[in-house]
Design a protein around this motif. Structure first.
Motif, PDB file in Angstrom:
ATOM      1  N   LEU A 108       0.873  -1.170   0.000  1.00  0.00           N
ATOM      2  CA  LEU A 108       0.000   0.000   0.000  1.00  0.00           C
ATOM      3  C   LEU A 108       0.910   1.219   0.000  1.00  0.00           C
ATOM      4  CD1 LEU A 108      -2.796   1.372   0.323  1.00  0.00           C
ATOM      5  CD2 LEU A 108      -2.444   1.221   2.783  1.00  0.00           C
ATOM      6  N   LEU A 109       0.821   2.035  -1.041  1.00  0.00           N
ATOM      7  CA  LEU A 109       1.652   3.231  -1.169  1.00  0.00           C
ATOM      8  C   LEU A 109       0.778   4.471  -1.215  1.00  0.00           C
ATOM      9  CD1 LEU A 109       4.073   2.112  -4.020  1.00  0.00           C
ATOM     10  CD2 LEU A 109       4.523   2.070  -1.581  1.00  0.00           C
ATOM     11  N   ARG A 110       1.227   5.491  -0.532  1.00  0.00           N
ATOM     12  CA  ARG A 110       0.621   6.822  -0.631  1.00  0.00           C
ATOM     13  C   ARG A 110       1.729   7.759  -1.090  1.00  0.00           C
ATOM     14  NH1 ARG A 110      -1.713   4.812   4.192  1.00  0.00           N
ATOM     15  NH2 ARG A 110      -3.946   4.597   3.980  1.00  0.00           N
ATOM     16  N   PRO A 111       1.970   7.813  -2.409  1.00  0.00           N
ATOM     17  CA  PRO A 111       3.108   8.580  -2.907  1.00  0.00           C
ATOM     18  C   PRO A 111       3.006  10.068  -2.586  1.00  0.00           C
ATOM     19  CG  PRO A 111       2.067   7.319  -4.672  1.00  0.00           C
ATOM     20  CD  PRO A 111       1.195   7.211  -3.472  1.00  0.00           C
ATOM     21  N   ASN A 112       4.136  10.646  -2.211  1.00  0.00           N
ATOM     22  CA  ASN A 112       4.212  12.079  -1.961  1.00  0.00           C
ATOM     23  C   ASN A 112       4.562  12.747  -3.291  1.00  0.00           C
ATOM     24  OD1 ASN A 112       4.411  14.585  -0.881  1.00  0.00           O
ATOM     25  ND2 ASN A 112       6.287  14.202   0.247  1.00  0.00           N
ATOM     26  N   ALA A 113       3.605  12.709  -4.190  1.00  0.00           N
ATOM     27  CA  ALA A 113       3.786  13.267  -5.539  1.00  0.00           C
ATOM     28  C   ALA A 113       2.412  13.696  -6.053  1.00  0.00           C
ATOM     29  CB  ALA A 113       4.389  12.214  -6.458  1.00  0.00           C
ATOM     30  N   PRO A 114       2.369  14.706  -6.896  1.00  0.00           N
ATOM     31  CA  PRO A 114       1.072  15.128  -7.437  1.00  0.00           C
ATOM     32  C   PRO A 114       0.492  14.069  -8.370  1.00  0.00           C
ATOM     33  CG  PRO A 114       2.849  16.334  -8.494  1.00  0.00           C
ATOM     34  CD  PRO A 114       3.478  15.525  -7.393  1.00  0.00           C
ATOM     35  N   PRO A 115      -0.811  14.090  -8.597  1.00  0.00           N
ATOM     36  CA  PRO A 115      -1.419  13.150  -9.543  1.00  0.00           C
ATOM     37  C   PRO A 115      -0.755  13.247 -10.914  1.00  0.00           C
ATOM     38  CG  PRO A 115      -3.108  14.295  -8.310  1.00  0.00           C
ATOM     39  CD  PRO A 115      -1.809  14.962  -7.975  1.00  0.00           C
ATOM     40  N   GLY A 116      -0.686  12.141 -11.603  1.00  0.00           N
ATOM     41  CA  GLY A 116      -0.071  12.105 -12.927  1.00  0.00           C
ATOM     42  C   GLY A 116       0.396  10.693 -13.253  1.00  0.00           C
ATOM     43  N   ARG A 117       1.210  10.579 -14.307  1.00  0.00           N
ATOM     44  CA  ARG A 117       1.737   9.273 -14.734  1.00  0.00           C
ATOM     45  C   ARG A 117       3.140   9.090 -14.155  1.00  0.00           C
ATOM     46  NH1 ARG A 117      -1.329   7.280 -19.204  1.00  0.00           N
ATOM     47  NH2 ARG A 117       0.367   5.875 -19.725  1.00  0.00           N
ATOM     48  N   TYR A 118       3.378   7.893 -13.610  1.00  0.00           N
ATOM     49  CA  TYR A 118       4.659   7.609 -12.970  1.00  0.00           C
ATOM     50  C   TYR A 118       5.159   6.228 -13.357  1.00  0.00           C
ATOM     51  CZ  TYR A 118       3.756  11.653 -10.091  1.00  0.00           C
ATOM     52  OH  TYR A 118       3.504  12.932  -9.663  1.00  0.00           O
ATOM     53  N   ALA A 119       6.483   6.104 -13.436  1.00  0.00           N
ATOM     54  CA  ALA A 119       7.115   4.798 -13.629  1.00  0.00           C
ATOM     55  C   ALA A 119       7.271   4.185 -12.237  1.00  0.00           C
ATOM     56  CB  ALA A 119       8.469   4.957 -14.301  1.00  0.00           C
ATOM     57  N   VAL A 120       6.732   2.993 -12.063  1.00  0.00           N
ATOM     58  CA  VAL A 120       6.811   2.300 -10.786  1.00  0.00           C
ATOM     59  C   VAL A 120       7.593   1.012 -11.015  1.00  0.00           C
ATOM     60  CG1 VAL A 120       5.520   1.289  -8.874  1.00  0.00           C
ATOM     61  CG2 VAL A 120       4.613   3.294 -10.062  1.00  0.00           C
ATOM     62  N   ARG A 121       8.677   0.853 -10.260  1.00  0.00           N
ATOM     63  CA  ARG A 121       9.562  -0.307 -10.429  1.00  0.00           C
ATOM     64  C   ARG A 121       9.335  -1.295  -9.287  1.00  0.00           C
ATOM     65  NH1 ARG A 121      14.986  -2.123  -9.363  1.00  0.00           N
ATOM     66  NH2 ARG A 121      15.885  -3.053 -11.250  1.00  0.00           N
ATOM     67  N   PHE A 122       9.111  -2.547  -9.659  1.00  0.00           N
ATOM     68  CA  PHE A 122       8.914  -3.645  -8.708  1.00  0.00           C
ATOM     69  C   PHE A 122      10.121  -4.563  -8.815  1.00  0.00           C
ATOM     70  CE2 PHE A 122       4.828  -2.089 -10.038  1.00  0.00           C
ATOM     71  CZ  PHE A 122       4.098  -2.015  -8.860  1.00  0.00           C
ATOM     72  N   SER A 123      10.740  -4.898  -7.677  1.00  0.00           N
ATOM     73  CA  SER A 123      11.912  -5.772  -7.715  1.00  0.00           C
ATOM     74  C   SER A 123      11.984  -6.597  -6.435  1.00  0.00           C
ATOM     75  CB  SER A 123      13.193  -4.946  -7.886  1.00  0.00           C
ATOM     76  OG  SER A 123      13.343  -4.030  -6.820  1.00  0.00           O
ATOM     77  N   ALA A 124      12.616  -7.757  -6.560  1.00  0.00           N
ATOM     78  CA  ALA A 124      12.826  -8.640  -5.415  1.00  0.00           C
ATOM     79  C   ALA A 124      14.006  -9.546  -5.744  1.00  0.00           C
ATOM     80  CB  ALA A 124      11.581  -9.473  -5.131  1.00  0.00           C
ATOM     81  N   GLU A 125      14.716  -9.962  -4.723  1.00  0.00           N
ATOM     82  CA  GLU A 125      15.870 -10.833  -4.926  1.00  0.00           C
ATOM     83  C   GLU A 125      15.432 -12.155  -5.563  1.00  0.00           C
ATOM     84  OE1 GLU A 125      19.334 -12.894  -2.262  1.00  0.00           O
ATOM     85  OE2 GLU A 125      18.468 -11.001  -1.575  1.00  0.00           O
ATOM     86  N   GLY A 126      16.121 -12.533  -6.641  1.00  0.00           N
ATOM     87  CA  GLY A 126      15.803 -13.775  -7.340  1.00  0.00           C
ATOM     88  C   GLY A 126      14.775 -13.616  -8.442  1.00  0.00           C
ATOM     89  N   TYR A 127      14.299 -12.372  -8.668  1.00  0.00           N
ATOM     90  CA  TYR A 127      13.264 -12.122  -9.670  1.00  0.00           C
ATOM     91  C   TYR A 127      13.712 -11.037 -10.649  1.00  0.00           C
ATOM     92  CZ  TYR A 127      10.152 -14.867  -6.771  1.00  0.00           C
ATOM     93  OH  TYR A 127       9.574 -15.891  -6.073  1.00  0.00           O
ATOM     94  N   VAL A 128      13.196 -11.109 -11.866  1.00  0.00           N
ATOM     95  CA  VAL A 128      13.474 -10.094 -12.882  1.00  0.00           C
ATOM     96  C   VAL A 128      12.670  -8.841 -12.528  1.00  0.00           C
ATOM     97  CG1 VAL A 128      13.312  -9.536 -15.345  1.00  0.00           C
ATOM     98  CG2 VAL A 128      13.797 -11.892 -14.633  1.00  0.00           C
ATOM     99  N   PRO A 129      13.336  -7.670 -12.375  1.00  0.00           N
ATOM    100  CA  PRO A 129      12.601  -6.446 -12.047  1.00  0.00           C
ATOM    101  C   PRO A 129      11.631  -6.066 -13.162  1.00  0.00           C
ATOM    102  CG  PRO A 129      14.969  -6.110 -11.835  1.00  0.00           C
ATOM    103  CD  PRO A 129      14.765  -7.448 -12.484  1.00  0.00           C
ATOM    104  N   ARG A 130      10.607  -5.339 -12.785  1.00  0.00           N
ATOM    105  CA  ARG A 130       9.587  -4.913 -13.751  1.00  0.00           C
ATOM    106  C   ARG A 130       9.232  -3.456 -13.473  1.00  0.00           C
ATOM    107  NH1 ARG A 130       3.625  -7.732 -14.382  1.00  0.00           N
ATOM    108  NH2 ARG A 130       2.555  -5.876 -15.096  1.00  0.00           N
TER     109      ARG A 130
END
Length: 109
Positions: free
Chosen positions: A64-86
């Motif tokens: 659950l994220l509450r980004p401290n950024a104004p509304p708009g389009r953002y690149a969100v990166r998901f990563s974990a050890e042993g997995y290909v980031p997305r």
């Protein structure tokens, strides 16, 4: 007559309250293994352009994220050890909850 007087006195207060209104929006979802569907605990989530640090999933792969950024389009990166980031492009809208589930493929063994 009393009702009208109270109404006239309260209208300016409502306008001031709306001017300082904070918009609430957040991103939530699950990060799971792309092959097994199992949750990925402690996956890292970075929102480009946010002043906050990275988010992280819990034991059940939920975030659950509450980004401290104004509304708009953002690149969100998901990563974990042993997995290909997305990296996904997500649009944050005013006063809206966004559910964004992610499946990460594991690195080949």
């Amino acid at each position: 007559m009393r009702f009208l007087m109270v109404l006239v006195l309260l209208l300016p207060m409502k306008a001031v309250a709306q001017k300082g209104k904070h918009h609430l929006y957040f991103i939530q979802g699950h990060v799971t293994d792309g092959f097994t569907g199992e949750p990925i605990p402690f996956a890292r989530i970075d929102v480009a352009g946010s002043k906050d640090g990275p988010g992280m999933t819990d034991f059940d792969g939920f975030y659950l994220l509450r980004p401290n950024a104004p509304p708009g389009r953002y690149a969100v990166r998901f990563s974990a050890e042993g997995y290909v980031p997305r990296t996904d492009t997500i649009e944050i809208l005013v006063d809206r909850a966004l559910i964004h589930n992610v499946k990460l493929p594991s690195y080949p063994r």
